[in-house]
Enzyme design. Structure first.
Site, PDB file in Angstrom:
ATOM      1  CE1 TYR A 160     -29.922  42.697 -33.908  1.00 60.01           C
ATOM      2  CE2 TYR A 160     -29.272  40.627 -33.174  1.00 60.01           C
ATOM      3  CZ  TYR A 160     -29.960  41.157 -33.907  1.00 60.01           C
ATOM      4  OH  TYR A 160     -31.433  40.458 -34.269  1.00 60.01           O
ATOM      5  CE  LYS A 167     -33.088  37.287 -33.847  1.00 59.87           C
ATOM      6  NZ  LYS A 167     -34.231  36.618 -34.359  1.00 59.87           N
TER       7      LYS A 167
END
Length: 260
Positions: A160, A167
């Site tokens: 990720y 995020k």
């Protein structure tokens, strides 16, 4: 029991790619509640998908918008003001990182890769909230802004990588914006959704394994369904959530409470 009626309300939904998008699930929930919808797209292929989906709503507005362009974002809000006269809800479901930055070692992230991911995935919320809040202040009731996050903002998920950093920045922006816009009765919240098979998710190396792990470990022993995110967004937009702002709401079948 009180039902949610958004008749007379307007929403800008950003980030629909196809019918499996979480942004589309949110648009469906808002549209079914009577909200008038506007959509943005980037690129011809996405335009075709969005146009086909939005045809379900006769009065929907469809606009091009590249969130790396201040001029295009300003143009979106100028047209919204002309066409709608107001804006009640902004749905920010936009995220992007280069494929090479979503695999391999995080420490190999390039400066350009970092800038791209943080600009599109996090800064865009700040810039769009500036334009949206101006239109929302036309309403005595204020408005609601919703962003989409993932638990990788707080935990490490291999591959990720830089999107986790984006995020994390996004969730901080939600809190900061909630503080600044609260005086105008504009609420800003974030939905942290569990893994679900969308176009963007499939671009993450090892996504299938991530989804399987979440399914096995979550208290509910399953992955989420798109409509569950849509229902949560509908609640957060409605006056049933009038006292909720600055929060990250997890829709992940409870996975986030687990230690593994």
């Amino acid at each position: 029991m009180k039902t949610i009626d958004l008749s007379g309300k307007t929403a800008l939904v950003m980030g629909v790619a196809n019918q499996r998008s979480l942004a589309w699930a949110i648009a469906e929930a808002l549209g079914q509640a009577g909200c008038r919808l506007a959509f943005t797209y980037q690129g011809e292929r996405v335009q075709q998908n969005v146009t086909k989906l939005a045809a379900k709503y006769e009065d929907a507005l469809i606009m091009a918008c590249d969130v790396t362009s201040d001029d295009q974002m300003e143009g979106v809000f100028a047209r919204l003001e002309r066409e709608f006269g107001r804006l009640d809800y902004l749905i920010h479901s936009i995220a992007f990182a280069r494929r090479e930055d979503l695999e391999g070692d995080y420490r190999d992230t390039t400066r350009d890769g970092w800038h791209t991911a943080l600009d599109i995935s996090a800064y865009s919320l700040v810039a769009l909230s500036h334009g949206a809040s101006r239109l929302m202040q036309k309403n005595e009731e204020g408005g609601s802004i919703i962003a989409m996050s993932y638990i990788a903002a707080h935990r490490v998920f291999p591959n990720y990588n830089v999107m986790g950093s984006a995020k994390a920045a996004l969730e901080h922006a939600v809190r900061q914006l909630a503080y600044e816009l609260g005086q105008f009765s504009i609420r800003v919240n974030c939905i942290s959704a569990g893994p679900v098979s969308t176009l963007s998710a499939r671009g993450i190396s090892g996504f299938t394994g991530m989804a399987a792990h979440a399914r096995a470990k979550a208290p509910m022993r399953r992955n989420i369904r798109q409509f569950e995110v849509g229902n949560t967004a509908l609640f957060l937009c409605s006056d049933l959530a009038s006292g909720i702002t600055g929060n990250t709401v997890y829709v992940d079948c409870g996975y986030h409470i687990m230690g593994t």
